[in-house]
Design an enzyme around this catalytic site. Sequence first.
Site, mmCIF file in Angstrom:
data_model
loop_
_atom_site.group_PDB
_atom_site.id
_atom_site.type_symbol
_atom_site.label_atom_id
_atom_site.label_comp_id
_atom_site.label_asym_id
_atom_site.label_seq_id
_atom_site.Cartn_x
_atom_site.Cartn_y
_atom_site.Cartn_z
ATOM 1 N N ALA B 420 37.885 44.187 43.462
ATOM 2 C CA ALA B 420 36.662 43.717 43.827
ATOM 3 C C ALA B 420 36.128 42.764 43.079
ATOM 4 O O ALA B 420 35.868 41.699 42.186
ATOM 5 C CB ALA B 420 36.049 45.013 43.568
ATOM 6 N N CYS B 421 34.778 42.023 44.073
ATOM 7 C CA CYS B 421 34.216 41.214 43.459
ATOM 8 C C CYS B 421 32.458 41.403 43.823
ATOM 9 O O CYS B 421 32.428 40.781 44.709
ATOM 10 C CB CYS B 421 34.296 39.846 43.796
ATOM 11 S SG CYS B 421 33.495 38.088 43.518
ATOM 12 N N THR B 422 31.646 42.316 43.025
ATOM 13 C CA THR B 422 30.337 42.530 42.922
ATOM 14 C C THR B 422 30.793 43.402 44.587
ATOM 15 O O THR B 422 30.197 44.602 43.860
ATOM 16 C CB THR B 422 29.551 41.038 43.414
ATOM 17 O OG1 THR B 422 29.711 40.302 44.412
ATOM 18 C CG2 THR B 422 29.351 40.602 41.688
ATOM 19 N N THR B 423 29.752 42.512 45.982
ATOM 20 C CA THR B 423 30.150 43.912 46.916
ATOM 21 C C THR B 423 30.907 43.223 47.603
ATOM 22 O O THR B 423 31.015 43.819 48.876
ATOM 23 C CB THR B 423 28.537 43.328 47.644
ATOM 24 O OG1 THR B 423 28.725 41.494 47.647
ATOM 25 C CG2 THR B 423 27.501 43.198 46.776
#
Lengths: 157, 475
Positions: B420-423
């Site tokens: 996951a990368c922020t959103t």
Amino acid sequence: MSAKVSTFSPILLVVAVVLGIGAILYWLGLPTVLHVPFLVSVGYAILSNYAAALAIGIAVGMAKEHQGAAALAAFLGYEVIIQGASALSKSIPTDDKSAFILVAGLTAGVLAGVMYNRFYRTKLPAWLGFFGGRRFVPLVTALASLFVALILGHTWR
Amino acid sequence: MLGQLQRIGKALMLPIAVLPVAGLLLRLGQPDTLNIPFMAAAGNAVFNFLPAIFAIGIAVGLAKDNHGLAGLAGFVAFQVLSYGSQAIHSDNNLSYLGAIVAGLLTGWLFNLFSRARVRGLDFLAGGRGLAVILITLTSVMLSLVFGVVWPFVQDAFNTLGHWLAATGAVGAGLYGLLNRLLIPFGLHHVINTYIWFVYGSYHGVSGDLNRFFAGDPTAGGYMAGFFPIMMFGLPGAALAMILAARPERRQAVAGVLGSAAFTAFLTGVTEPIEFAFMFLAPLLFVLHAVLTGLTLMVVYALGIRDGFTFSAGLIDYILNRNHATHGWWLIPIGLVVGVLYFVVFYFSIRIFDIKTPGRELEGAGTAGGGFILDEYQVGAATSREDEENTTSIFGRSSEHRALEYVRALGGAENILEIEACTTRLRLNVKDVEKIDELWLKQLGASGVMKLNRHNAQIVVGTIADLLVDEIKPLL
């Protein structure tokens, strides 16, 4: 899951225990007991809001999966009923000992619970999408409470 | 840290969704519109009790499963902290800041305490009931600390407020810039809350938004400049993206971005447009933030003041026109800003060949909204009870959601790596062609970017971290 176990009454029991804590703190602080004004203040903070706490408890207890949007809706409805009705009729007492705030609390609690279960899945058109889903619940509860305020404002004696 | 802040940003959405109804009641109840005093009083009630509403909303937003008992705890904690700290220092006024702190503390403690599995507490809703009681007692003790510390906090925020007021138009511009730069992270609500509800004071009311509606003629400087941006600027950008799309995709893009532009113009909800290009063209987004900052600065400097209870769209513009100072100026300024956005976007996209929606390589999808909406609105969530009553493949509880995502991503054997990368979900897969875009969209994803044969990114919003946690055990 615990959602199966916890139903309406445990939630109301939590409200009762919290109010009980308020009562004990208030009593402990009285001049005749420990004489600590601070305890009287925090006890009063809980006790004087008993009707709002009841409204929240009823709504949460009724709402599917005890969702928090119902809690917010209940508090909102409670204030709308009190402020709206008292603006209509100056003779309505709104201090924390009046029967009116209890009625407002009970009504708002039930109203918010019903509204949650009915509207939490509301899908709005795209341009109003921000208010869709559970966020729609406080909005409809506030509007319904306005009608309750209108009725109580004209009939409360 | 960032993840936590994002959760706070998302938690603020529920109380913020209440504001427009308060604004509507307040405005429609007043003499210059429908003149129904009891409606205005009800609207006023919402404004007066907003701190408690924030405390409830934030506590609920942060609590696991958004449980309602967290709302009760947040409400009680806020009342105890207010009364308790006032008993120690009568000048103490917790208001919004105190409410936010109460909400945060409650949410955090609720998750901590409610995990406790205490035998024999089922009659009290299990660990959650215990959590409410412990939070009540904790807040009694904390109110002692608050009583002593709060005067210093109030001083610090007053100093910040004076500094901001002294910077005038430059401060408004900086705020506008920062506000847009934080949008991708959902953190703009955090600074908005300070500006709109805390900054400055007028007849016992604090915050640019509250003061504006209380009739403070100097308030509204931090809101007015958003009207040109949201009603004209971003729709101009949307038009540029539609015209810059490949002819065969133009109609599809016009459907998505056209309705997004209309939404921005009418209501001031701009995320559907912004999310359509912020990940595809980050530089364009920075440019958008700069233009927003400049517009706020110019509008502030011209002495224009206007406000909104929700956002800077036509609805708020019409409702509040009588409150505004030189409000009609916002329309010609907006037309200029709209043309400016169109020109800047159209030529940037053409010259630098930016892959805005409709310009992607074959097979890549378009991005839309979804990120800022409640899960029930986008259909990304269903309650457990609904789940039990449904046979549809689109009925999803959180456990099923992860499974559906895995299937839509081509099955467990297709996924080599996921993070996951922020959103976003960042994926390393065997074959990107096995990723089913349409399915992902139906699951609530707002964008699918296939970078090459093995790498893809899926924009899912702030649930990214959670989703990856749920997906990983399934691989």
